[in-house]
Scaffold this motif. Structure first.
Motif, mmCIF file in Angstrom:
data_model
loop_
_atom_site.group_PDB
_atom_site.id
_atom_site.type_symbol
_atom_site.label_atom_id
_atom_site.label_comp_id
_atom_site.label_asym_id
_atom_site.label_seq_id
_atom_site.Cartn_x
_atom_site.Cartn_y
_atom_site.Cartn_z
ATOM 1 N N ALA A 1 0.828 -1.097 -0.161
ATOM 2 C CA ALA A 1 0.146 -0.152 -0.152
ATOM 3 C C ALA A 1 0.823 1.180 -0.085
ATOM 4 N N LEU A 2 1.933 1.435 0.565
ATOM 5 C CA LEU A 2 2.879 2.392 0.816
ATOM 6 C C LEU A 2 3.944 2.577 -0.156
ATOM 7 N N LEU A 3 4.049 1.565 -1.063
ATOM 8 C CA LEU A 3 5.322 1.459 -2.029
ATOM 9 C C LEU A 3 5.205 2.689 -3.008
ATOM 10 N N PRO A 4 4.079 3.064 -3.593
ATOM 11 C CA PRO A 4 3.744 4.024 -4.705
ATOM 12 C C PRO A 4 4.265 5.416 -4.098
ATOM 13 N N ILE A 5 3.732 5.633 -2.811
ATOM 14 C CA ILE A 5 3.898 6.859 -2.154
ATOM 15 C C ILE A 5 5.340 7.071 -1.618
ATOM 16 N N THR A 6 5.873 5.940 -1.225
ATOM 17 C CA THR A 6 7.548 5.744 -0.747
ATOM 18 C C THR A 6 8.379 6.089 -2.165
ATOM 19 N N LEU A 7 7.971 5.336 -3.245
ATOM 20 C CA LEU A 7 8.649 5.871 -4.587
ATOM 21 C C LEU A 7 8.728 7.189 -4.842
ATOM 22 N N ALA A 8 7.512 7.677 -4.772
ATOM 23 C CA ALA A 8 7.592 9.143 -5.202
ATOM 24 C C ALA A 8 7.955 10.227 -4.237
ATOM 25 N N VAL A 9 8.098 9.666 -3.014
ATOM 26 C CA VAL A 9 8.944 10.669 -2.085
ATOM 27 C C VAL A 9 10.545 10.595 -2.449
ATOM 28 N N PHE A 10 10.715 9.388 -2.570
ATOM 29 C CA PHE A 10 12.269 9.039 -2.779
ATOM 30 C C PHE A 10 12.564 9.786 -4.114
ATOM 31 N N ILE A 11 12.053 9.675 -5.219
ATOM 32 C CA ILE A 11 12.425 10.551 -6.233
ATOM 33 C C ILE A 11 12.449 12.009 -6.252
ATOM 34 N N SER A 12 11.237 12.295 -5.568
ATOM 35 C CA SER A 12 11.210 14.087 -5.458
ATOM 36 C C SER A 12 12.400 14.237 -4.641
ATOM 37 N N PHE A 13 12.547 13.696 -3.453
ATOM 38 C CA PHE A 13 13.588 14.068 -2.239
ATOM 39 C C PHE A 13 15.025 13.982 -3.080
ATOM 40 N N GLY B 1 2.394 19.452 -4.205
ATOM 41 C CA GLY B 1 3.900 19.627 -3.354
ATOM 42 C C GLY B 1 4.805 19.334 -4.377
ATOM 43 N N LEU B 2 4.491 18.145 -5.235
ATOM 44 C CA LEU B 2 5.482 17.888 -6.132
ATOM 45 C C LEU B 2 5.693 18.940 -7.347
ATOM 46 N N MET B 3 4.458 19.639 -7.700
ATOM 47 C CA MET B 3 4.584 20.646 -8.706
ATOM 48 C C MET B 3 5.455 22.049 -8.019
ATOM 49 N N VAL B 4 5.149 22.166 -6.875
ATOM 50 C CA VAL B 4 5.809 23.295 -6.164
ATOM 51 C C VAL B 4 7.378 23.247 -6.180
ATOM 52 N N MET B 5 7.526 21.871 -5.690
ATOM 53 C CA MET B 5 8.949 21.260 -5.672
ATOM 54 C C MET B 5 9.586 21.531 -7.021
ATOM 55 N N GLY B 6 9.108 21.199 -7.984
ATOM 56 C CA GLY B 6 9.570 21.360 -9.495
ATOM 57 C C GLY B 6 9.836 22.898 -9.737
ATOM 58 N N LEU B 7 9.021 23.745 -9.221
ATOM 59 C CA LEU B 7 9.251 25.259 -9.467
ATOM 60 C C LEU B 7 10.533 25.702 -8.954
ATOM 61 N N SER B 8 10.924 25.051 -7.641
ATOM 62 C CA SER B 8 12.191 25.465 -6.951
ATOM 63 C C SER B 8 13.360 25.352 -7.711
ATOM 64 N N THR C 1 14.519 20.524 -11.015
ATOM 65 C CA THR C 1 13.104 20.841 -11.848
ATOM 66 C C THR C 1 12.461 19.570 -12.210
ATOM 67 N N LEU C 2 13.142 18.600 -12.858
ATOM 68 C CA LEU C 2 12.520 17.292 -13.416
ATOM 69 C C LEU C 2 12.112 16.110 -12.322
ATOM 70 N N LEU C 3 12.981 16.147 -11.616
ATOM 71 C CA LEU C 3 12.588 14.824 -10.581
ATOM 72 C C LEU C 3 11.308 14.826 -9.962
ATOM 73 N N PRO C 4 10.885 15.930 -9.295
ATOM 74 C CA PRO C 4 9.567 15.995 -8.669
ATOM 75 C C PRO C 4 8.387 15.593 -9.805
ATOM 76 N N LEU C 5 8.525 16.211 -10.845
ATOM 77 C CA LEU C 5 7.533 16.033 -12.032
ATOM 78 C C LEU C 5 7.513 14.363 -12.396
ATOM 79 N N LEU C 6 8.549 13.853 -12.299
ATOM 80 C CA LEU C 6 8.687 12.175 -12.960
ATOM 81 C C LEU C 6 7.861 11.483 -11.715
#
Length: 406
Positions: free
Chosen positions: A24-36, A95-102, A193-198
């Motif tokens: 259940a947590l795997l997609p969320i965990t992967l998204a956090v990892f890639i964006s961070f 949050g992922l989109m805002v992080m991409g703007l940074s 810029t790209l990692l959060p959007l991925l």
């Protein structure tokens, strides 16, 4: 107002299997990892960019680093209420989109490299955007994860989200050094810029949890419930803050070369502790686990302070990561147990706000200490501050014992 023990017992009895929790947590965990990774890549690069390329003082380095955490702090209440009223999935994806703007803002700062003061201010704007994005992602991920697998697994949710966050720091740091060597700070900015959007596509098919509140919950009401656990987090996070902001400068000051391996040492130990012992806060009690772990963290910081070689500093970084790893979910479990379910997002935001306060203060305060007494003094002071969280853990344990005997 605390969660009734009977409710906790019922929830624990209905706890889903560990494999279900992981899936259940795997997609969320992967998204956090890639964006961070967009936070991890600049860790060893940004302090040197500000200090060397822009020729700014260690105090300015601390202020630039701390801007992210200050922004995250002031956006926690908004992020928590957004997760509670509009859904945690919505908060995390925003949050992922805002992080991409940074990352775009980092790139814009390079246009003003010949005007260092202006370039620093543009960087600060990027750090502010990064802090707001991080606030939404972390608050959304924690609230969403707990909503999917239940509050009885809050420690596991915090453990896996933490693995993703600090795994990104560990992997991102050496990659950031390599990217900076080949492509400069511009390459770091593009990646940021790209990692959060991925990460966005990973979340599209994950079931959204229903909003838990119809109206905003006053932040101060929830803050009063979690402040004890939050103070423990605030104190023990000083070690993490001192490592991320100043270890690169420490290595440069002692002529040890680049500090990129210090971040993997911290991150690998952090992840190993979470994977091996991440279940302990749920099982044994958060305060009890935190008590032991903050002592390990303090020992690690003392090793960095007294290190006469890079190897000892790496060992200190690893012990710091190992101890801090379970302190976060340890104190966090205590926070969840004291918050009502309908305010879970705000509670998570309030709890993590203490991390923001810690890191926001740590940067400029330790930067001033370094200017007065040298870089090494940072790690002695950090060890002393981290040790104070032992008192918080003891107080939380005594409070729990009084409730159980009442």
């Amino acid at each position: 107002m605390s969660v009734p023990q009977s409710a906790l017992a019922t929830s624990t009895a209905q706890s889903p299997p560990a494999a279900h929790v992981f899936r259940a947590l795997l997609p969320i965990t992967l998204a956090v990892f890639i964006s961070f990774l967009s936070i991890g890549l600049p860790l060893p690069v940004l302090p040197l960019h500000v200090h060397n390329a822009l020729e700014m003082s260690t105090l300015v380095v601390g202020l630039v680093i701390g801007a992210q955490f200050a922004a995250a702090l002031f956006s926690r209440a908004w992020a928590g209420n957004l997760a509670d009223t509009q859904g945690a999935k919505h908060a995390m994806m925003l949050g992922l989109m805002v992080m991409g703007l940074s990352g775009l803002t980092y790139m814009a700062s390079l246009s003003f490299i010949t005007t260092p003061t202006l370039s620093v201010w543009v960087l600060v704007i990027g750090r502010i955007l990064l802090g707001c994005g991080e606030s939404l992602i972390v608050t959304g991920a924690l609230s969403w994860g707990i909503g999917l697998v239940g509050p009885q697994n809050a420690g596991k949710v915090m453990a896996w989200v933490g693995v993703a966050m600090y795994g990104a720091y560990a992997v991102g740091a050496p990659i950031g050094v390599a990217v900076n060597q080949d492509y400069g700070f511009e390459g770091i900015s593009i990646a940021g810029t790209l990692l959060p959007l991925l990460s966005l596509p990973l979340l599209l098919k994950v079931r959204a949890t229903a909003p838990t509140a119809l109206r905003r919950t006053p932040f101060y009401k929830v803050l009063s419930l979690v402040w004890g656990a939050g103070m423990g987090l605030l104190l023990c996070s000083v070690g993490f803050g001192s490592l991320t902001a100043f270890v690169a400068l420490l290595f440069a000051d002692r002529n040890w070369g680049n500090a990129s391996l210090a971040f993997p040492a911290f991150g690998v130990a952090f992840i190993a502790a979470r994977m091996l012992f991440g279940h302990l806060p749920d099982k044994l009690g958060g305060a009890r686990v935190a008590l032991l772990c903050v002592l390990i963290e303090a020992v690690g910081l003392l090793l960095i302070w007294g290190a006469q070689s890079p190897a000892i500093a790496y060992l200190g970084a690893a012990l710091t990561g190992w101890g801090y790893s379970l302190a976060f979910p340890g104190f966090g479990v205590e926070a969840v147990r004291r918050a009502p379910p309908e305010s879970r997002g705000v509670a998570m935001g309030a709890y993590v706000a203490f991390l923001d306060i810690s890191l926001g203060i740590t940067g400029p305060a330790l930067g001033a200490i370094a200017g007065a007494w040298g870089i090494g003094a940072i790690y002695l002071v950090s060890a002393l501050v981290v040790s104070l969280s032992v008192l918080v853990a003891i107080a939380l344990m005594r409070g729990a014992n009084r409730k159980s005997t009442a």
